[in-house]
Design a protein around this motif. Sequence first.
Motif, mmCIF file in Angstrom:
data_model
loop_
_atom_site.group_PDB
_atom_site.id
_atom_site.type_symbol
_atom_site.label_atom_id
_atom_site.label_comp_id
_atom_site.label_asym_id
_atom_site.label_seq_id
_atom_site.Cartn_x
_atom_site.Cartn_y
_atom_site.Cartn_z
ATOM 1 N N UNK A 1 40.252 60.037 25.675
ATOM 2 C CA UNK A 1 39.230 60.151 27.015
ATOM 3 C C UNK A 1 38.210 60.989 26.391
ATOM 4 N N UNK B 1 36.784 63.151 27.509
ATOM 5 C CA UNK B 1 36.776 64.619 27.787
ATOM 6 C C UNK B 1 37.473 65.360 26.503
ATOM 7 N N UNK B 2 38.546 64.712 26.304
ATOM 8 C CA UNK B 2 39.345 65.177 24.970
ATOM 9 C C UNK B 2 38.643 64.980 23.694
ATOM 10 N N UNK C 1 24.786 65.037 28.159
ATOM 11 C CA UNK C 1 25.382 64.897 29.390
ATOM 12 C C UNK C 1 26.841 65.477 29.459
ATOM 13 N N UNK C 2 27.752 64.888 28.593
ATOM 14 C CA UNK C 2 28.931 65.314 28.558
ATOM 15 C C UNK C 2 29.184 66.716 27.999
ATOM 16 N N UNK D 1 28.295 68.922 30.779
ATOM 17 C CA UNK D 1 29.239 68.909 31.854
ATOM 18 C C UNK D 1 30.488 69.630 31.386
ATOM 19 N N UNK D 2 30.829 69.649 30.105
ATOM 20 C CA UNK D 2 32.144 70.359 29.541
ATOM 21 C C UNK D 2 31.597 72.036 29.739
ATOM 22 N N UNK E 1 32.238 73.238 32.983
ATOM 23 C CA UNK E 1 33.661 73.160 33.290
ATOM 24 C C UNK E 1 34.184 74.382 32.759
ATOM 25 N N UNK F 1 38.976 40.533 23.470
ATOM 26 C CA UNK F 1 40.118 40.953 23.035
ATOM 27 C C UNK F 1 40.943 41.425 24.499
ATOM 28 N N UNK G 1 44.212 40.419 26.460
ATOM 29 C CA UNK G 1 45.567 41.369 27.091
ATOM 30 C C UNK G 1 45.869 41.280 28.721
ATOM 31 N N UNK H 1 28.808 52.981 33.631
ATOM 32 C CA UNK H 1 27.759 52.534 34.743
ATOM 33 C C UNK H 1 28.418 51.433 35.653
ATOM 34 N N UNK I 1 41.755 67.662 33.221
ATOM 35 C CA UNK I 1 41.989 67.797 32.002
ATOM 36 C C UNK I 1 41.263 66.332 31.228
ATOM 37 N N UNK I 2 41.657 65.362 31.898
ATOM 38 C CA UNK I 2 40.826 64.199 31.222
ATOM 39 C C UNK I 2 39.854 63.538 31.806
ATOM 40 N N UNK I 3 39.526 63.859 33.072
ATOM 41 C CA UNK I 3 38.552 62.802 33.732
ATOM 42 C C UNK I 3 37.254 63.582 34.223
ATOM 43 N N UNK I 4 37.630 64.990 34.635
ATOM 44 C CA UNK I 4 36.562 65.741 35.672
ATOM 45 C C UNK I 4 35.509 65.693 34.864
ATOM 46 N N UNK I 5 35.257 65.914 33.425
ATOM 47 C CA UNK I 5 34.185 66.205 32.750
ATOM 48 C C UNK I 5 33.322 64.843 32.979
ATOM 49 N N UNK I 6 33.673 63.537 32.795
ATOM 50 C CA UNK I 6 33.010 62.251 33.176
ATOM 51 C C UNK I 6 32.496 62.224 34.690
ATOM 52 N N UNK J 1 29.517 63.583 34.975
ATOM 53 C CA UNK J 1 28.352 62.884 34.245
ATOM 54 C C UNK J 1 27.837 61.477 34.753
#
Lengths: 514, 107
Positions: free
Chosen positions: A346, A348-349, A396-397, A400-401, A404, B4, B8, B29, B79-84, B87
């Motif tokens: 991801x 973020x990771x 931007x990323x 944003x981090x 956070x 690809x 799938x 986007x 942990x995984x998505x909030x940053x994006x 953005x």
Amino acid sequence: MSDYAVLRGASYTLAHTPDMVIHDGATQVTERVVNPDGEYLKELPKHIRSFEDAVRYAPNQAYIGNLNNEELKAIEFPWYDKPTDITERTGKYGEIMPEDEYYGLMQICDTFDLVELEASFAADVKAKLAANGMFTDEQVAVLDKNANFTEESLAEVVADGGCGLYFNDKLVGAIKKAHDVDVNLSAHVMLENIASKATSVLSLLHLVRVTGIDPAEVDYVIDCAEEACGDMNQRGGGNFAKAAAEIAGFTNATGSDTRGFCAGPAHALLNAASLVKAGTFKNVVVTAGGCTAKLGMNGKSHVEKGLPILEDCLAGFSVLISEDNGTDPVIRTDIVGRHTVGTGSSPQAVISSLVTDPLDAAGLSITDVDKYAPEMQNPDITKPAGAGDVPEANFKMIAALGVKKGAIEKKELASFIVEHGMKGWAPTQGHIPSGVPFMGPCRDLMLDGSIKRAMIIGKGSLFLGRMTNLFDGVSFVIEANNGQSAGGSGVSEEEVKGLIANALKDFAAGLLAE
Amino acid sequence: MDLENQKRVKEFYDQYGADQIVVLVGAAEGEAGGLAAETVALGDPTFAGCLAGVSLKLPCYHICEPEIKEEIDEGVYDEQISMMEMVLDVDDICEEMNAIREQVAEA
């Protein structure tokens, strides 16, 4: 004494190769196979830029160091229709070489007589290369071997599985296949590899000019392009680094190739800085040439939108990493980000592993880094192709981090991007934009005191090679040199010995007094 | 949508059936998200992949849409998505994805 390796200088070069766009770019090669009579191939030649236009193009002038990022930013976007007044092909960091001279350079870099040039063309190019001033008489004399090559003889080479070299749409040269059966030594692969080697060599020669280093003092060269050279028994055997070092006259150097897709340069720079810090070598050069396959990569989008073909240059760069001299910026090999096998994919990771994790470990905040240099692709190229503004997306990323992490307020997002980010200017040649275009400007900004700390971020799409689904990346911090080094104003070994001697004298005097 | 990935999606469709599949996208986007949704629901509009002219009518959502966010553990999402999420232009993405889903419903 810091003992960190330092950034002694960087060079950046471009070879404007419009005919190679048409004949050797992967998008065009594929189109000729699947859609030979299609509109795109018919329209394409109308969108090719002249050398003069490529020289006046703002991002190209930024790449070779005649335009800084503030000046680039001041030009209203998009840039392709706003040529600069700069007509100079040479800049602080390197040069933009025209296609005819570049074919001559390819021949200078070819040690197996695979490159042949039409006799009169070769004579003309020889004179131009001699006037360039970057090449020795011996190198320029390599072009004398073309006396017997004619357009007809070159056409025969092409018919026999060779690759044509064209200038203004005319056949002026050819590259022979290097083996009758082995596809790894086919003319197409040899063209890609000699092209990569030649742009690397041009950058190495400019690195010598820019830094003033004696070529004989370079100990080790690391090539971090994305090509592979070898034969059917060892397809990626190598070694571009040593091959280019030979032509550049680095007589005391050996070297090796480091690969990692677009992350290659950041990996190579870490290797170089670590080799120097460990004391293994004093001067290590990281270098890479350009990629013919990526010429005109987004050509279909550019043609469709009425733009010129902006991906018409092969790019190269070289960076000199040396032992601490007390002046040049230091490579903080102890503040390093890594996208590990377990990091995850991801965004973020990825950004956490490359940006905030190493900063956290060093006790630094996201705002302590003055400038971030992730992938610095020129948005003039990527935006019309639907890939957006890549550097801006990265900033931007990172911002944003920062929100956070509580380092900045959400309302400060936009100002953080302006303050800590930059406008992208690098050609979309894969490994070329990945953090490294900032090495040269970064050194300048640190030496004049404009910035104190920067982070170089390299990211690579490993899954393209079908060996793993993983993504990759490494990052490291560069800091202004505080002068506390062996060569700087710090305390030398002699001074320490003197201080100890004086202390012992005082001690002895004290004992006698008792 | 990547050729690809089209392959799938088609393989999963054949293996599990339409009622067992939801396609989740993470496009940067709205337009790109909408294109992916269109591809897996109505067929590949670029006619380049195996879904060209193939209408699978699969439901497709973006990871930042509220319907999906609700389904995910809050800690994992943070942990995984909030940053994006911060953005991206989430409103634009939701609008594009909804438009395609409405189109599918009407088809």
